[in-house]
Design a protein around this motif. Sequence first.
Motif: not given
Length: 485
Positions: A195-207
């Motif tokens: 998904l290009r747009k997924d605003n369900r809270g904290i973006d865990l992959k960025q960790l």
Amino acid sequence: MERGGVNGADIGLSDARVEMLRARLGDDLVLSGADTERYCRDWHGDITTGTVAVIRPRSTADVSAAVKAIGDLGLSIVPQGGNTGLVLGATPDDPEGQVVISLERMTAIRRLDVDDFSAVVEAGIVLSEFKDKVEAAGLYFPLALGAQGSCRIGGNVSTNAGGINVLRYGMTRELVLGLEVVLPDGSIFDGLSTLRKDNRGIDLKQLFIGAEGTLGIVTAVSVKLMPPAEQVATALLGLNALSDAIALYRRARRDCCDLMSAFEFMPPVAFTLAREVMPDLVMPMPGDYPAYVLMEISGSGLVDIEDLMHRFLEGVMEDGLVLDGVAAGSRAQARNLWLFREGMNEGQAKRGPHLRTDVSVPLSKLADFVQQAEEAVTLALPDCLCVSYGHVGDGNVHLNVLPPAGLSRSESDSLIYQAKGLINAVLARFGGSISAEHGIGRLKKSDFASGLPETQARLLGAVKRAIDPKIIMNPGCQLNFAEDS
């Protein structure tokens, strides 16, 4: 990084642990003894260490099983991709307490969707091989590195790799849509969304992007793909000063907009260094100018890239920003121009141990930083050679320092250490970063820790303890988390 000799009891303990790993994981996945040597040597061959064993999983389930087995033995884990990093992030530093997990066997492209402009790929695939397969499908993956023939996608993600196309496409972080990660307890984080747009809270992959394996092992990645650049125009330009490169870049951003994909600066010595390893390279333009720029614009569709490059060069030469230049007339000629940029790195390596920096400053201050840093090194270490080059568009400078020939290793190391301190002192005045694209690893850990604000250190420690409370995932990399805990 160095350790003393291993006594008989230690050898017996290692052998017992290896046999336990074989019993849990099978002989096919476990390497030991001399078979592990290439996994324990850094990219430039400056450091060689050791490891209890090397695990080479074939699947995410294998990785999960290996993490659990290693944890049960009270050992820690060093994740490894192509082992091409320059900061010792994937080099074990505790031969009797660490196990390397290499992702080199996990090379599948699980999905390539031309309509979605995305792919899901396993972490062990070599970057250039992935790019070739994407190109065969009529698409383009823009991450481009000097080590792309050896580095692997999982390592690119774990180090947030940069490269020559950052100014147009961003760092690896901007290209990642989702991740699959094996966590320190062996559980699996499945976040392989496209998904290009997924605003369900904290973006865990960025960790996990840029964490260098300290929070988990990236096993698969979903990435953005782009339309291929059907037209590419490349030019090598001679300038009167590095400061003119900044003015030229500003003009190029205005005239070429987002079609500019690379804008590199190089010193005159770059050509000497490149020809030391590739003697057949012929200088494509006469003269010995104080600074050079290698720029590239690319695009597809209805835009005439060659005409755009021609009109741009015509204008900047009329205005005196560029003193001389050559535009590639073919892909082969463009490749020849890029060989000078790539060969320069090989030429430095051929001259022996040297300081390799990877710093960044605000773009507007790049020329002043290079001038002041080189002056500081030259004044204190007049026999050393400064080689400054990098990516103008993102303020990334590789200011390398080569000690004179004929010194012992300890003498060279002393000069390298002094040069690093001099450059970092200037960098601090400019509000720069000690790592623009290579990461922290073990090599830059002390410098990173010494300049880390208290609040940032507290947050990083909290994240580490929450995800890896036993501190088994790549300990010794980035920060001394074990001491912090």
